[in-house]
Design an enzyme around this catalytic site. Structure first.
Site, PDB file in Angstrom:
ATOM      1  N   ASP A 230     -10.774   3.276   4.313  1.00 60.76           N
ATOM      2  CA  ASP A 230     -11.189   1.871   4.266  1.00 60.76           C
ATOM      3  C   ASP A 230     -12.708   1.747   4.185  1.00 60.76           C
ATOM      4  OD1 ASP A 230      -9.392  -0.164   3.989  1.00 60.76           O
ATOM      5  OD2 ASP A 230      -9.035  -0.459   6.121  1.00 60.76           O
TER       6      ASP A 230
ATOM      7  N   GLN B  67      -4.269  -1.046   9.790  1.00 51.08           N
ATOM      8  CA  GLN B  67      -4.259  -2.396   9.245  1.00 51.08           C
ATOM      9  C   GLN B  67      -4.868  -3.396  10.226  1.00 51.08           C
ATOM     10  OE1 GLN B  67      -3.250  -3.345   6.101  1.00 51.08           O
ATOM     11  NE2 GLN B  67      -3.989  -5.379   6.615  1.00 51.08           N
TER      12      GLN B  67
ATOM     13  N   LYS C  90       0.828  -1.199   0.000  1.00 45.97           N
ATOM     14  CA  LYS C  90       0.000   0.000   0.000  1.00 45.97           C
ATOM     15  C   LYS C  90       0.865   1.253   0.000  1.00 45.97           C
ATOM     16  CE  LYS C  90      -3.774  -2.379   2.344  1.00 45.97           C
ATOM     17  NZ  LYS C  90      -4.434  -2.685   3.635  1.00 45.97           N
TER      18      LYS C  90
END
Length: 285
Positions: free
Chosen positions: A113, A90, A46
């Site tokens: 997200d 994460q 990412k």
């Protein structure tokens, strides 16, 4: 074969061009707690993609014993940082940390997200300000390459009902005018339900759960599962497979491979969400 890797490359290249022409620099902060090897790989990918897109990319790597107070303090600092437009913590987190509380602490406008309840609500009511979870968003893009953006008259079955993938994907398919069924491991005669699908999306996390008999001839199959199974022929002793038995799906009209299908699209859509968040922030100034 639906080549998610090639589609993702096109998207990130276009994002890079947009950033180069913009009057602002999107900022993405990724937070990794602990030393889980798979999570470390995802975070590294990412961050590298963000840098290739021309983003201001920041990674915070915290020890596994980080306290809830310390993690929430970092999230609060990132919320207040005008150079950061997207925050990604994460998952999974170490067991002593509460992921729901962490997600709730993220500014919804920086929740790239798409997991905050505010964004879930915006998506549910069709609010264009919603930040959509990256995997469903990428899945819809891949469906669009085969079926177009208007799915009127098509039956779609989503196998899986998670907040992260199944439920938001079902909403997106509904908003694209598909007739949608949400199925799961407790659905009676699951194969028969799946055989009625023009678009079949599998997101249950069970290796090769859906066999060839569950796939309608000509169907578009989006395999979102990523599962590792033993394979003595590989140097690592294992290989990745999806939730669909790929070798039995030759009669599908189109299918995403695992790996190389939805996975690369997830990262591409994270970049898209971050760019969109930065653009909205610039418009508020």
């Amino acid at each position: 074969m639906i080549d998610g890797k090639a589609e993702a490359a096109k998207i990130t290249e276009a994002i890079g061009a947009e950033v180069a022409a913009a009057s602002f620099v999107p900022g993405l902060a990724v937070v990794l707690v602990g030393d889980d090897p798979a999570s470390a790989v995802y975070v590294r990918n990412k961050s590298r993609t963000a840098e290739r897109c021309g983003f201001h990319s920041v990674q915070h790597t915290l020890p596994a014993d980080t306290s809830m107070e310390a993690l929430l303090a970092l999230v609060a600092a990132l919320n207040a940082d005008p150079a950061i437009h997207g925050i990604l913590v994460q998952l999974p987190l170490p067991r002593h940390l509460d992921p729901a509380a962490v997600i709730a602490a993220i500014d919804p406008d920086k929740d790239v997200d798409g997991l905050h309840v505010v964004n879930a609500g915006r998506l549910a009511v069709g609010d264009p300000a919603a930040i959509v979870p990256c995997t469903p968003l990428g899945s819809m893009h891949l469906i669009g390459t085969v079926r177009g953006t208007d799915l009127s008259g098509l039956n779609a079955v989503v196998v899986g009902r998670s907040r992260l993938v199944g439920l938001p994907l079902a909403l997106l398919l509904t908003q694209a005018n598909a007739t949608v069924t949400i199925a799961h491991s407790r659905t009676k005669d699951l194969d028969a339900v799946c055989r009625g699908a023009d678009i079949l999306a599998a997101a249950v996390g069970r290796p090769q759960m859906l066999k060839g008999g569950a796939i309608k001839p000509g169907a578009t199959v989006i395999d979102i599962g990523i599962n590792r199974i033993p394979d003595a022929t590989k140097a690592s002793g294992s290989r990745l497979v999806g939730d669909v038995a790929f070798d039995e799906a030759g009669h599908a009209g189109a299918i995403t491979p695992v790996p190389g299908g939805v996975g690369p699209m997830t990262i591409a859509m994270l970049m898209r969400n971050t760019l969109d968040a930065a653009r909205r922030a610039a418009q508020k100034i």
